[in-house]
Design a protein around this motif. Structure first.
Motif, mmCIF file in Angstrom:
data_model
loop_
_atom_site.group_PDB
_atom_site.id
_atom_site.type_symbol
_atom_site.label_atom_id
_atom_site.label_comp_id
_atom_site.label_asym_id
_atom_site.label_seq_id
_atom_site.Cartn_x
_atom_site.Cartn_y
_atom_site.Cartn_z
ATOM 1 N N LEU A 1 40.287 47.453 30.027
ATOM 2 C CA LEU A 1 39.462 46.319 30.444
ATOM 3 C C LEU A 1 37.988 46.614 30.161
ATOM 4 O O LEU A 1 37.532 47.749 30.306
ATOM 5 C CB LEU A 1 39.681 46.011 31.927
ATOM 6 C CG LEU A 1 41.099 45.557 32.300
ATOM 7 C CD1 LEU A 1 41.191 45.248 33.790
ATOM 8 C CD2 LEU A 1 41.530 44.340 31.482
ATOM 9 N N VAL A 2 37.291 45.562 29.784
ATOM 10 C CA VAL A 2 35.895 45.714 29.362
ATOM 11 C C VAL A 2 34.977 45.130 30.436
ATOM 12 O O VAL A 2 35.199 44.000 30.897
ATOM 13 C CB VAL A 2 35.664 44.924 28.044
ATOM 14 C CG1 VAL A 2 34.223 45.092 27.555
ATOM 15 C CG2 VAL A 2 36.661 45.347 26.980
ATOM 16 N N GLU A 3 33.952 45.903 30.813
ATOM 17 C CA GLU A 3 32.994 45.388 31.806
ATOM 18 C C GLU A 3 32.134 44.302 31.171
ATOM 19 O O GLU A 3 31.424 44.581 30.205
ATOM 20 C CB GLU A 3 32.074 46.508 32.290
ATOM 21 C CG GLU A 3 32.630 47.298 33.436
ATOM 22 C CD GLU A 3 31.601 48.250 34.028
ATOM 23 O OE1 GLU A 3 30.490 47.802 34.382
ATOM 24 O OE2 GLU A 3 31.907 49.450 34.120
ATOM 25 N N PRO A 4 32.176 43.095 31.700
ATOM 26 C CA PRO A 4 31.336 42.042 31.108
ATOM 27 C C PRO A 4 29.869 42.206 31.508
ATOM 28 O O PRO A 4 29.570 42.695 32.596
ATOM 29 C CB PRO A 4 31.921 40.760 31.718
ATOM 30 C CG PRO A 4 32.521 41.195 33.010
ATOM 31 C CD PRO A 4 32.962 42.621 32.843
ATOM 32 N N PRO B 1 37.548 34.884 43.333
ATOM 33 C CA PRO B 1 36.808 35.776 42.421
ATOM 34 C C PRO B 1 37.739 36.654 41.577
ATOM 35 O O PRO B 1 37.363 37.079 40.482
ATOM 36 C CB PRO B 1 35.961 36.642 43.354
ATOM 37 C CG PRO B 1 35.925 35.906 44.641
ATOM 38 C CD PRO B 1 37.218 35.164 44.737
ATOM 39 N N VAL B 2 38.944 36.925 42.089
ATOM 40 C CA VAL B 2 39.889 37.735 41.307
ATOM 41 C C VAL B 2 40.377 36.915 40.113
ATOM 42 O O VAL B 2 40.476 37.414 38.985
ATOM 43 C CB VAL B 2 41.093 38.194 42.158
ATOM 44 C CG1 VAL B 2 41.968 39.171 41.374
ATOM 45 C CG2 VAL B 2 40.618 38.830 43.456
ATOM 46 N N VAL C 1 35.906 45.444 39.553
ATOM 47 C CA VAL C 1 37.359 45.383 39.362
ATOM 48 C C VAL C 1 37.750 46.151 38.101
ATOM 49 O O VAL C 1 38.736 46.901 38.094
ATOM 50 C CB VAL C 1 37.845 43.913 39.272
ATOM 51 C CG1 VAL C 1 39.279 43.839 38.799
ATOM 52 C CG2 VAL C 1 37.721 43.244 40.623
ATOM 53 N N VAL C 2 36.965 45.985 37.059
ATOM 54 C CA VAL C 2 37.237 46.702 35.804
ATOM 55 C C VAL C 2 37.207 48.206 36.051
ATOM 56 O O VAL C 2 38.126 48.942 35.657
ATOM 57 C CB VAL C 2 36.191 46.335 34.718
ATOM 58 C CG1 VAL C 2 36.320 47.255 33.516
ATOM 59 C CG2 VAL C 2 36.357 44.879 34.296
ATOM 60 N N ARG C 3 36.166 48.648 36.755
ATOM 61 C CA ARG C 3 36.048 50.095 37.016
ATOM 62 C C ARG C 3 37.225 50.588 37.855
ATOM 63 O O ARG C 3 37.799 51.637 37.564
ATOM 64 C CB ARG C 3 34.702 50.405 37.699
ATOM 65 C CG ARG C 3 33.505 50.175 36.781
ATOM 66 C CD ARG C 3 32.240 50.833 37.325
ATOM 67 N NE ARG C 3 31.676 50.128 38.470
ATOM 68 C CZ ARG C 3 30.774 49.146 38.380
ATOM 69 N NH1 ARG C 3 30.335 48.744 37.203
ATOM 70 N NH2 ARG C 3 30.297 48.570 39.472
ATOM 71 N N PHE D 1 47.754 41.560 38.774
ATOM 72 C CA PHE D 1 47.492 42.994 38.560
ATOM 73 C C PHE D 1 46.129 43.393 39.146
ATOM 74 O O PHE D 1 45.987 44.444 39.760
ATOM 75 C CB PHE D 1 47.526 43.335 37.065
ATOM 76 C CG PHE D 1 48.885 43.153 36.435
ATOM 77 C CD1 PHE D 1 50.039 43.506 37.117
ATOM 78 C CD2 PHE D 1 49.012 42.633 35.149
ATOM 79 C CE1 PHE D 1 51.299 43.344 36.543
ATOM 80 C CE2 PHE D 1 50.266 42.468 34.562
ATOM 81 C CZ PHE D 1 51.408 42.821 35.269
ATOM 82 N N LEU D 2 45.147 42.529 38.954
ATOM 83 C CA LEU D 2 43.800 42.856 39.462
ATOM 84 C C LEU D 2 43.772 42.835 40.986
ATOM 85 O O LEU D 2 43.024 43.588 41.616
ATOM 86 C CB LEU D 2 42.764 41.858 38.916
ATOM 87 C CG LEU D 2 42.579 41.819 37.400
ATOM 88 C CD1 LEU D 2 41.505 40.794 37.026
ATOM 89 C CD2 LEU D 2 42.200 43.189 36.830
#
Ligand code: SF4
Length: 329
Positions: A175-178, A131-132, A162-164, A96-97
């Motif tokens: 999704l939460v930005e780490p 990285p994905v 990716v989250v954004r 999905f990402l």
């Protein structure tokens, strides 16, 4: 579980028995983080597939690494310790990402370029998407904190992007930005005193080695190259033995070596013997615990299975939310 600051995710490839570099560079930090964070520690066997030629040691390496982690003080009752491939939802999230990841961004990453240089015969699709998959690891478990050394920062920044992109594309906030937790991962040199400690360079000291083996490795350590004879004064600042004395010896001993080396009051043999003694004393409880747990290897697999169950519970929830956000039928 007592209230914790947040959830940490960190992964490491299954490299088998761990060495002093792994211990000082990662494991010690893993153990310490458990007091403040809910920790998710993952043995990333899927990542390993991007570079390994053979998988025959994968299972044994996974076992040895988990055993070392447990013996070093990673607590299965607090932390989630598991194997990446045991929770297949990570592959689903990775897919999905990948749909919101521009290819050019991946091929521009310095780590990809470096890997492609190292293995020109095997620049595979998995390598580009590394990285994905790493982002999927973090995001699947909704980790808000990722301990990173400076070289890993672009990967975490990538995960945040990716989250954004995902949240924007699907008008969601699932999704939460780490956040990065800047962490010092000290570079530990091998016994050659030149290169980073590494199994592949055979310049390592295994945590699980016997006292005699450890002493033998320490006695092989390269010291101040200018110090040719016992009567030559040395410079501890350029000596790897001294760097490790600072970690494993008492302040009085460190001060003594610092003075006596410079005036040739202590020889390298004696200095290394002292270090070997202190290192062995430090590792004794680890080795005892390793032997105890290792008597029943099933214990280690049970810990990994409990970890899988706890990780899967979080992963299933995240995937359900992600699919709902995408509006998959
Ligand atoms: S005496 Fe110790 S610190 Fe000095 S060069 Fe020898 S091993 Fe290194």
């Amino acid at each position: 579980m007592p209230h914790k600051k947040g959830r940490v995710f960190s992964g490491a490839r299954p490299t088998g028995r761990q060495h002093l570099g792994n211990y000082l560079g990662a494991i010690k930090n893993y153990v310490a983080l458990q007091d403040e964070y809910e920790c998710v520690y993952c043995i990333v066997d899927l990542h390993a597939l991007t570079t390994v030629d053979t998988t025959e040691n994968l299972r044994q390496n996974t076992y040895e690494m988990a055993l070392d982690w447990l013996a070093a003080g990673i607590r299965a009752e607090d932390s989630i310790i598991f194997v990446q491939s045991h929770v297949p939802q990570v592959a689903e999230l990775h897919l999905f990402l990948s749909m919101v990841t521009p290819l050019g961004k991946l091929t521009d990453l310095p780590t990809f370029k470096e890997k492609a240089r190292q293995q020109p015969h095997n620049v595979n699709y998995g390598l580009v998407g590394y990285p994905v998959l790493m982002a999927a690891d973090i995001l699947l478990y909704k980790a808000d904190t990722v301990p990173v050394g400076i070289d890993q920062e672009p990967h975490i920044e990538f995960a945040r992007e990716v989250v954004r992109s995902f949240n924007f594309r699907y008008k969601t906030n699932v999704l939460v930005e780490p956040q990065m937790k800047a962490t010092e991962f000290p570079k530990v040199l091998g016994i050659d005193g030149q290169q980073k400690m590494s199994k592949s360079l055979n310049n390592h000291i295994e945590l699980a080695a016997t006292e005699a083996e450890t002493t033998q490795r320490v006695m092989q350590m390269v010291t101040d190259p200018q110090r040719q004879r016992r009567s030559d004064p040395g410079n501890p600042e350029v000596c790897n033995v001294f760097s490790l004395h600072k970690v494993f010896s008492s302040p009085d001993e460190v001060a003594m070596v610092n003075i006596e080396c410079r005036r040739a009051g202590i020889g390298c043999v004696q200095c290394k013997q002292l270090f070997a003694r202190n290192l062995n004393a430090h590792l004794a409880p680890f080795r005892q615990r390793r032997a105890e747990i290792g008597r029943d290897p099933q214990q280690v697999w049970d810990v990994l299975d409990q970890g899988r169950q706890r990780a899967a519970a979080i992963a299933e929830q995240t995937i359900a939310e992600v699919k709902a956000a995408i509006a998959l039928p």
